[in-house]
Design a protein around this motif. Structure first.
Motif, short mmCIF file in Angstrom:
data_model
loop_
_atom_site.label_atom_id
_atom_site.label_comp_id
_atom_site.label_asym_id
_atom_site.label_seq_id
_atom_site.Cartn_x
_atom_site.Cartn_y
_atom_site.Cartn_z
N VAL A 1 0.86 -1.18 0.00
CA VAL A 1 0.00 0.00 0.00
C VAL A 1 0.90 1.23 0.00
CG1 VAL A 1 -1.76 1.31 1.26
CG2 VAL A 1 -1.86 -1.20 1.24
N PRO A 2 0.94 1.96 -1.13
CA PRO A 2 1.76 3.18 -1.15
C PRO A 2 1.08 4.29 -0.36
CG PRO A 2 0.60 2.91 -3.23
CD PRO A 2 0.30 1.69 -2.42
N VAL A 3 1.89 5.13 0.26
CA VAL A 3 1.36 6.30 0.95
C VAL A 3 0.82 7.25 -0.13
CG1 VAL A 3 1.96 8.33 2.32
CG2 VAL A 3 2.87 6.09 2.94
N PRO A 4 -0.43 7.66 0.00
CA PRO A 4 -0.99 8.55 -1.03
C PRO A 4 -0.52 9.99 -0.88
CG PRO A 4 -2.63 8.11 0.66
CD PRO A 4 -1.41 7.29 1.01
N VAL A 5 -0.54 10.70 -1.98
CA VAL A 5 -0.26 12.13 -1.97
C VAL A 5 -1.57 12.86 -2.26
CG1 VAL A 5 2.16 11.93 -2.65
CG2 VAL A 5 0.41 12.20 -4.41
N ALA B 1 5.86 7.34 -3.88
CA ALA B 1 5.73 6.08 -3.14
C ALA B 1 5.09 5.01 -4.01
CB ALA B 1 4.90 6.31 -1.87
N GLU B 2 4.14 5.43 -4.83
CA GLU B 2 3.47 4.48 -5.73
C GLU B 2 4.46 3.91 -6.75
OE1 GLU B 2 0.38 5.54 -8.94
OE2 GLU B 2 -0.74 5.23 -7.07
N ARG B 3 5.32 4.76 -7.26
CA ARG B 3 6.33 4.29 -8.24
C ARG B 3 7.32 3.32 -7.60
NH1 ARG B 3 6.06 7.80 -12.81
NH2 ARG B 3 3.81 8.09 -12.98
N VAL C 1 4.35 1.48 1.82
CA VAL C 1 5.56 1.90 1.10
C VAL C 1 5.59 3.42 1.02
CG1 VAL C 1 6.83 1.78 -1.09
CG2 VAL C 1 5.56 -0.23 -0.26
N ASP C 2 6.75 3.99 1.39
CA ASP C 2 6.94 5.44 1.27
C ASP C 2 8.40 5.69 0.93
OD1 ASP C 2 6.19 8.09 1.21
OD2 ASP C 2 5.91 8.29 3.36
N ASP C 3 8.70 6.92 0.58
CA ASP C 3 10.07 7.24 0.20
C ASP C 3 10.96 7.52 1.40
OD1 ASP C 3 8.74 9.59 0.76
OD2 ASP C 3 9.54 10.70 -0.94
N ILE C 4 10.44 8.23 2.38
CA ILE C 4 11.30 8.62 3.50
C ILE C 4 10.54 8.54 4.82
CG2 ILE C 4 10.82 11.08 3.23
CD1 ILE C 4 13.88 11.48 3.90
N TYR C 5 11.23 8.09 5.85
CA TYR C 5 10.69 7.98 7.20
C TYR C 5 11.38 9.04 8.04
CZ TYR C 5 9.63 5.79 11.75
OH TYR C 5 9.19 5.53 13.03
N THR C 6 10.58 9.92 8.63
CA THR C 6 11.17 10.96 9.48
C THR C 6 10.74 10.74 10.92
OG1 THR C 6 11.19 12.47 7.60
CG2 THR C 6 11.51 13.44 9.76
N THR C 7 9.50 11.04 11.23
CA THR C 7 9.02 10.85 12.60
C THR C 7 8.19 9.58 12.76
OG1 THR C 7 6.97 12.08 12.24
CG2 THR C 7 8.90 13.35 12.96
N LEU D 1 8.05 -0.10 4.63
CA LEU D 1 9.33 -0.04 3.94
C LEU D 1 9.47 1.37 3.40
CD1 LEU D 1 9.71 -3.31 1.82
CD2 LEU D 1 11.07 -2.60 3.77
N THR D 2 10.57 1.99 3.72
CA THR D 2 10.88 3.30 3.17
C THR D 2 12.29 3.27 2.60
OG1 THR D 2 11.67 4.12 5.31
CG2 THR D 2 9.36 4.52 4.78
#
Length: 185
Positions: free
Chosen positions: A57-61, A74-76, A147-153, A180-181
């Motif tokens: 499941v990609p994080v939506p924008v 994230a989808e890509r 699934v996302d590109d970056i994990y911050t907090t 997974l990031t």
């Protein structure tokens, strides 16, 4: 890493999707190996089965962010992982409202922003239920990877996980949520 992410996410250089996706695939293999090891230590008699995700499941924008970038990063990344690991990807979530760039916000601001930032995507929830009936054995939880590109907090992942857990509960499934990031900041 910052340069690559900047090129990919903010300058629209989609050629980075494959490279970053392949790196994410390596992280998936690490997760799979860890989970398989845990599974075998609990139940050594099930050697013939291996751990794998049931759904990505990609994080939506937001719509405005999608218009600005032209794609959901994230989808890509999830597309690459889905093709390589034969795990279906489903846009199970939608973003309910547009927010400013999270990279410029404090931890407290990010946490506050994420409250109610996501919701169930009504266009795919019946598809989710049908897929889980076909693909997941009744004797185990559904394994979903956000699934996302970056994990911050972690606020984005937590907010998405809460909605996914609720969707699973609504359909009578026990859900195990993983993430997974590509990077951690």
């Amino acid at each position: 890493m910052r340069e690559w992410l900047g090129q990919y996410k903010y300058r629209g250089n989609e050629r980075y999707a494959l490279l970053l996706g392949l790196m994410l695939d390596r992280a998936y293999l690490t997760l799979k190996k860890e989970k398989q090891s845990t599974l075998l230590s609990r139940e050594p008699s099930i050697i013939h089965r291996s751990w794998s995700a049931d759904l990505l499941v990609p994080v939506p924008v937001s719509d405005s962010r999608l218009m600005e970038r032209g794609f959901n990063q994230a989808e890509r990344l999830a597309d690459v992982l889905s093709r390589r690991r034969k795990v279906q990807q489903l846009p199970l979530l939608i973003r309910t409202h547009h927010m400013g760039k999270q990279s410029f916000k404090s931890r407290a601001e990010r946490l506050a922003d994420m409250k109610h930032a996501f919701a169930e995507n009504p266009a795919v929830t019946t598809q989710f239920a049908d897929l889980m009936k076909r693909e997941v054995p009744l004797n185990r939880p559904v394994r979903i990877i956000i699934v996302d590109d970056i994990y911050t907090t972690g606020s984005t992942i937590r907010a998405c996980a809460e909605i996914i857990q609720q969707i699973g509960s609504d359909y009578g499934y026990t859900i195990e949520v993983y993430s997974l990031t590509w990077a951690r900041s």
